[in-house]
Write a protein that holds these residues in place. Structure first.
Motif, short mmCIF file in Angstrom:
data_model
loop_
_atom_site.label_atom_id
_atom_site.label_comp_id
_atom_site.label_asym_id
_atom_site.label_seq_id
_atom_site.Cartn_x
_atom_site.Cartn_y
_atom_site.Cartn_z
N VAL A 206 65.10 19.20 41.70
CA VAL A 206 64.36 19.50 40.40
C VAL A 206 63.75 21.08 40.48
O VAL A 206 63.13 21.51 41.47
N ARG A 207 64.22 21.79 39.54
CA ARG A 207 63.88 23.28 39.37
C ARG A 207 62.83 23.45 38.30
O ARG A 207 62.81 22.84 37.11
N VAL A 208 61.47 23.74 38.97
CA VAL A 208 60.52 23.95 37.86
C VAL A 208 60.41 25.38 37.38
O VAL A 208 60.34 26.33 38.07
N TRP A 209 60.58 25.15 36.15
CA TRP A 209 61.00 26.53 35.36
C TRP A 209 59.78 27.18 35.29
O TRP A 209 58.90 26.89 35.21
N GLY A 210 60.27 28.74 34.84
CA GLY A 210 59.19 29.58 35.20
C GLY A 210 58.52 30.09 34.01
O GLY A 210 57.52 30.96 33.98
N GLY A 211 58.64 29.44 32.80
CA GLY A 211 57.68 29.41 31.60
C GLY A 211 56.72 28.36 31.39
O GLY A 211 55.88 28.35 30.53
N GLY A 212 56.71 27.80 32.87
CA GLY A 212 55.46 26.55 32.63
C GLY A 212 54.42 27.00 33.57
O GLY A 212 53.77 28.13 33.59
N ILE A 213 54.23 26.11 34.60
CA ILE A 213 53.09 26.15 35.71
C ILE A 213 53.51 26.03 37.03
O ILE A 213 54.60 25.28 37.28
N TYR A 214 52.77 26.08 37.86
CA TYR A 214 52.69 25.69 39.48
C TYR A 214 52.06 24.24 38.95
O TYR A 214 50.97 24.15 38.61
N GLU A 215 53.11 23.29 39.28
CA GLU A 215 52.44 21.84 39.06
C GLU A 215 51.39 21.40 40.12
O GLU A 215 50.94 21.94 40.90
N GLY A 216 50.86 20.21 39.71
CA GLY A 216 49.74 19.77 40.48
C GLY A 216 50.48 18.97 41.74
O GLY A 216 51.47 18.70 41.98
N GLU A 217 49.31 18.92 42.72
CA GLU A 217 49.83 18.15 43.81
C GLU A 217 50.66 16.84 43.61
O GLU A 217 51.37 16.41 44.53
N ASP A 218 50.24 16.02 42.76
CA ASP A 218 51.02 14.77 42.45
C ASP A 218 52.44 15.01 42.25
O ASP A 218 53.18 14.12 42.61
N PHE A 219 52.58 15.96 41.49
CA PHE A 219 54.09 16.27 41.29
C PHE A 219 54.91 16.50 42.88
O PHE A 219 55.89 15.79 43.00
N TYR A 220 54.41 17.36 43.56
CA TYR A 220 54.92 17.61 44.83
C TYR A 220 54.91 16.32 45.79
O TYR A 220 55.80 16.11 46.57
N ASP A 221 53.81 15.51 45.95
CA ASP A 221 53.92 14.59 46.60
C ASP A 221 54.98 13.42 46.12
O ASP A 221 55.45 12.83 47.01
N ALA A 222 55.03 13.17 44.95
CA ALA A 222 56.04 12.27 44.49
C ALA A 222 57.40 12.80 45.06
O ALA A 222 58.29 12.11 45.44
N CYS A 223 57.89 14.25 44.67
CA CYS A 223 59.09 14.68 45.36
C CYS A 223 59.04 14.61 46.67
O CYS A 223 60.30 14.14 47.12
N ASP A 224 58.18 14.82 47.46
CA ASP A 224 58.20 14.73 49.05
C ASP A 224 58.70 13.12 49.25
O ASP A 224 59.40 12.89 50.25
N GLU A 225 58.29 12.32 48.59
CA GLU A 225 58.43 10.57 48.94
C GLU A 225 59.60 10.27 48.38
O GLU A 225 60.42 9.46 48.88
N LEU A 226 60.12 10.99 47.16
CA LEU A 226 61.37 10.56 46.81
C LEU A 226 62.80 11.18 47.23
O LEU A 226 63.80 10.99 46.87
N GLY A 227 62.32 12.12 48.14
CA GLY A 227 63.51 13.25 48.53
C GLY A 227 64.18 14.18 47.57
O GLY A 227 65.39 14.28 47.66
#
Length: 791
Positions: free
Chosen positions: A338-359
């Motif tokens: 998942v590429r977090v695009w540069g016109g947005g934000i650094y997402e919240g911790e919950d986003f990256y936690d879910a990515c950690d768990e889902l691979g």
């Protein structure tokens, strides 16, 4: 021990003489909607009616009571959007200029009315432009002059809703002696051992107090003294289990706990989860140009990616559950990056936690997109401060593998006339080639940094050269036909896509009472792309007869065309692995109901493209491709085991007759591609014939029609429909091409478990349906669409 008290209650928003209830975290727009002051800007053309909100000044207030019993009290804002003054009883604590940073103010001994006064982002942007001069951008709004989510100023898929507010949590922290100010965890793997190196910084109230830190991970403990305000704790975890992207292995996560102590007293605790893996990027030169291949734990990957935009234009509304739902949808489609695009934000911790768990691997853009960004102070200092904070904040997450400097700005400088307009003024190059790589190298050398997307590796090549580095393929959507995806084999396709409207139920909710048409007022308002409808029409005309005045048919065909277009690109590029090492579809999600490139619309409904991605991104894929030597069947195997078997090839007529048939054997190694030449006698001839390739043992199928659909004399589709609870079964009596059950037409909450499917005469498919409370055969038939004979 440090005590943290959330400050989420008792806030008010000042609106003229009125004090409206405010939700924190939140923003002005959501508070005004809740109070009935403004309508929902996502509905109809309300967006234009609320434009005034972004041009006003706003004040949030609550009572601050710091209490006693501790030596220091800090007021902590995790996110302020964006230009604000923070005051207690009129006393200025400080000013903020960056949505992407957190802020801490010493409020020891202070009591009274806490006020956060927000200046209009427009006013600030205009003031900065007046100081530094004009900078070109892809859009007219002045987003490049301040550190704020760029797409809140509108984009070619997003509304212009310029927010203000306390968009992330606020808390009061009270502590004595010392607190943990920052922990920078370097997580690596050495000789089968996991290594965690915790670089700790502390803030003190008493300089002379001796401090220690104790850390645990994976049953291993270590201790270190704090020398002044810093210390390092190192832990080695034997026989560590590696964290892998989904499809390559498991995702074990290890709890890390670090405690700051003064003697026997625990003063503060830092807790995170980490994963052990190695990350690399192979950008070596070869006979095809310059590669761009991600390497995780020594394994070279074909990245099956999607671009991510903020899931709501009001990001404070994105909950942990919503992050997880959207990212589970991504994983369910076979996505592994998942590429977090540069016109947005650094997402919240919950986003990256879910990515950690889902691979799900995360490629994180720094927030710069489609504009020349000034490098003068104080912007330059803000950029470095936000980069330092967010690099360290996100370091624990094993899913994060790439930091990317910007989106399309290097390309814009070279191709979009910026160089001449700028006349030597700063435009961001110093960020992408200087500040940002320096910060990443200093703070987090365990991860990859790449200068931009697209980027060819150096100015020696065009920034968007498909033979070198990352490539954005937009000429196809903008000017030609999706068949032209097959004309190039880029090294890594970081953006490409095709538009389609959202699901029918999403449109009905967003455009209440409107008679829907491709060019009805609400549809045009919810189409933000330049000549978007024109490009949709021209894209359709190359493949289908345009359905004059039939909105339902237009809606179906545009969604078919979107899925076909993306399939044309991914099938071609996957068949050329390892020369091409990844595709990142633009885009996974939407931030409101809109006609866009998304696979999942603004209400969270899956378009046919989403279900097509499940086929395209599966470990095993069959695709028929045209090569110089003729027609071939490409057998793509991204699984870790070899794949051997047989494919049944049939040359068929659209009436259902078999004109020729053969079985061909194939063998393809792990993470490999094999090509099987289609026998000449099975190559379809003319508009009435097509090729079917079935790997029956694996349930996979590939189809090849040699001419556009508008030239195929499809028979009038005939099929039976049987309905049972949770299922619709269709049995074909003729060729039924691209059958689609639009479940949301049955009931807005209903979802189907598959998208487009082609049935040969006599074949049957059962489509699972959830959320449909009153199954009815007539309703099911009315919600089924497929290709029909050209008039």
């Amino acid at each position: 021990m440090l005590e943290a008290t959330p400050l989420s209650e008792g806030w008010v928003l000042r609106h003229g003489e009125a004090a409206l209830p405010a939700v924190v975290p939140g923003c002005v727009h959501t508070d005004l909607m809740a109070a009935g002051v403004i309508p929902d800007p996502f509905l109809g053309r309300n967006e234009t009616e609320v434009a005034w909100v972004g041009r006003r000044e706003w004040t949030y207030e609550t009572d601050l009571r710091a209490g006693s019993g501790h030596e220091q009290s800090d007021l902590v804002f995790e996110g302020l959007d964006t230009i604000a003054e923070v005051l207690v009883d009129g006393r200025l604590l400080g000013r903020t200029r960056n949505m992407h940073r957190s802020y801490r103010f010493d409020v020891t001994g202070l009591q009274g009315r806490l006020s956060v006064r927000f200046v209009s982002a427009y006013a600030e942007a205009e003031a900065v432009r007046g100081r530094v001069g004009e900078r070109p951008a892809a859009y007219a709004e002045p987003y490049q002059y301040l550190r704020k989510m760029a797409c809140s100023f509108g984009w070619d898929w997003g509304p212009t809703l310029v927010t203000a507010g306390l968009w992330r949590p606020v808390r009061l922290e009270q502590w004595s002696t010392a607190r943990i100010a920052r922990v920078r965890p370097l997580v690596t793997v050495e000789g089968g051992e996991g290594v965690v190196e915790l670089h700790v910084e502390v803030e003190r109230t008493r300089v002379e107090a001796p401090l220690t830190v104790e850390a645990t991970v994976g049953g291993v403990r270590a201790r270190a003294e704090i020398d002044g305000t810093a210390g390092v704790v190192r832990l080695r975890v034997p026989d560590v289990r590696l964290w892998w992207p989904r499809g390559y292995g498991e995702q074990p996560l290890y709890d890390v706990e670090l405690t700051l102590r003064h003697g026997g007293d625990a003063l503060d605790v830092w807790r995170r989860r980490v994963g052990f893996r190695t990350v690399g990027l192979d950008t070596s030169a070869d006979a095809h140009g310059t590669g761009f291949t991600l390497v995780v734990n020594g394994e070279r990957l074909f990245a099956r990616g999607v671009n991510w935009i903020p899931d709501d234009v009001f990001p404070s509304r994105i909950t942990r559950a919503r992050y997880r739902e959207r990212l589970r949808q991504a994983a369910g489609a076979g996505v592994d990056l998942v590429r977090v695009w540069g016109g947005g934000i650094y997402e919240g911790e919950d986003f990256y936690d879910a990515c950690d768990e889902l691979g799900l691997l995360v490629w994180q853009d720094f927030p710069f997109a489609c504009a020349a960004y000034p490098e003068e102070q104080s912007l330059r200092g803000e950029v470095e401060a936000e980069a330092r904070e967010n690099v360290v904040r996100l370091m624990p997450h094993p899913s994060l593998v790439v930091w990317n400097g910007n989106n399309e700005n290097l390309w814009g400088f070279r191709d979009w006339g910026w160089e001449e307009q700028l006349g030597g003024d700063s435009w961001g190059e110093g960020y992408y080639l200087g500040v940002l790589p320096r910060v990443v190298a200093e703070l987090d050398p365990t991860r990859v940094y790449t200068t931009g997307s697209p980027w060819s590796g150096s100015w020696a090549h065009h920034p968007n050269d498909p033979a070198h580095g990352t490539h954005h393929s937009w000429e196809v959507w903008n000017r030609t036909d999706y068949g032209d995806y097959r004309l190039q084999v880029p090294r890594f396709v970081a953006e490409f896509g095709w538009q389609a409207p959202p699901a029918y139920a999403t449109l009905r909710r967003a455009l209440p009472g409107e008679e829907l048409a491709a060019d009805s007022p609400g549809m045009l308002h919810h189409q933000k792309a330049d000549d978007g409808n024109g490009k949709l029409e021209r894209g359709l005309a190359r493949h289908f007869a345009l359905p004059e005045g039939d909105f339902d048919r237009w809606h179906y065909l545009t969604q078919v065309n979107q899925a076909r277009a993306v399939a044309a690109g991914i099938e071609h590029w996957r068949s050329h692995w390892p020369v091409c090492a990844g595709t990142v579809v633009w885009q996974l999600n939407d931030c409101w109901p809109v006609t866009s490139w998304a696979a999942i619309d603004g209400d969270g409904r899956e378009k046919p493209l989403y279900h097509e991605l499940r086929r395209l991104y599966a470990d095993r894929l069959l695709t028929v491709q045209v090569r110089e030597q003729g027609l071939v069947l490409a057998v793509v195997n991204q699984a870790g085991e070899a794949w051997t078997g047989a494919v049944r090839l049939r040359r068929m007529s659209v009436e259902g007759a078999v004109a020729g048939e053969a079985a061909v054997r194939f063998e393809v190694g792990p993470r490999g591609v094999a090509e099987v030449r289609v026998p000449r006698e099975l190559v379809p001839q003319g508009p009435k014939e097509f090729l079917v390739a079935d790997a029956d043992a694996d349930g996979l199928r590939a189809l090849h029609f040699p001419v556009p659909d508008r030239e195929v004399p499809y028979p009038r589709p005939e099929f039976d429909v049987v309905v049972a609870p949770g299922a619709v079964t269709v049995t074909a009596h003729t060729l039924v091409r691209d059958l689609l059950l639009q479940a949301d037409r049955l009931q807005p909450e209903a979802r189907a478990d598959r998208g487009l499917v082609t049935l040969l005469p006599g074949e049957r498919v059962t489509i699972g349906v959830r959320g449909w409370e009153t199954p009815d055969p007539a309703a099911a038939r009315s919600a089924l669409y497929c290709l029909e004979p050209t008039p």
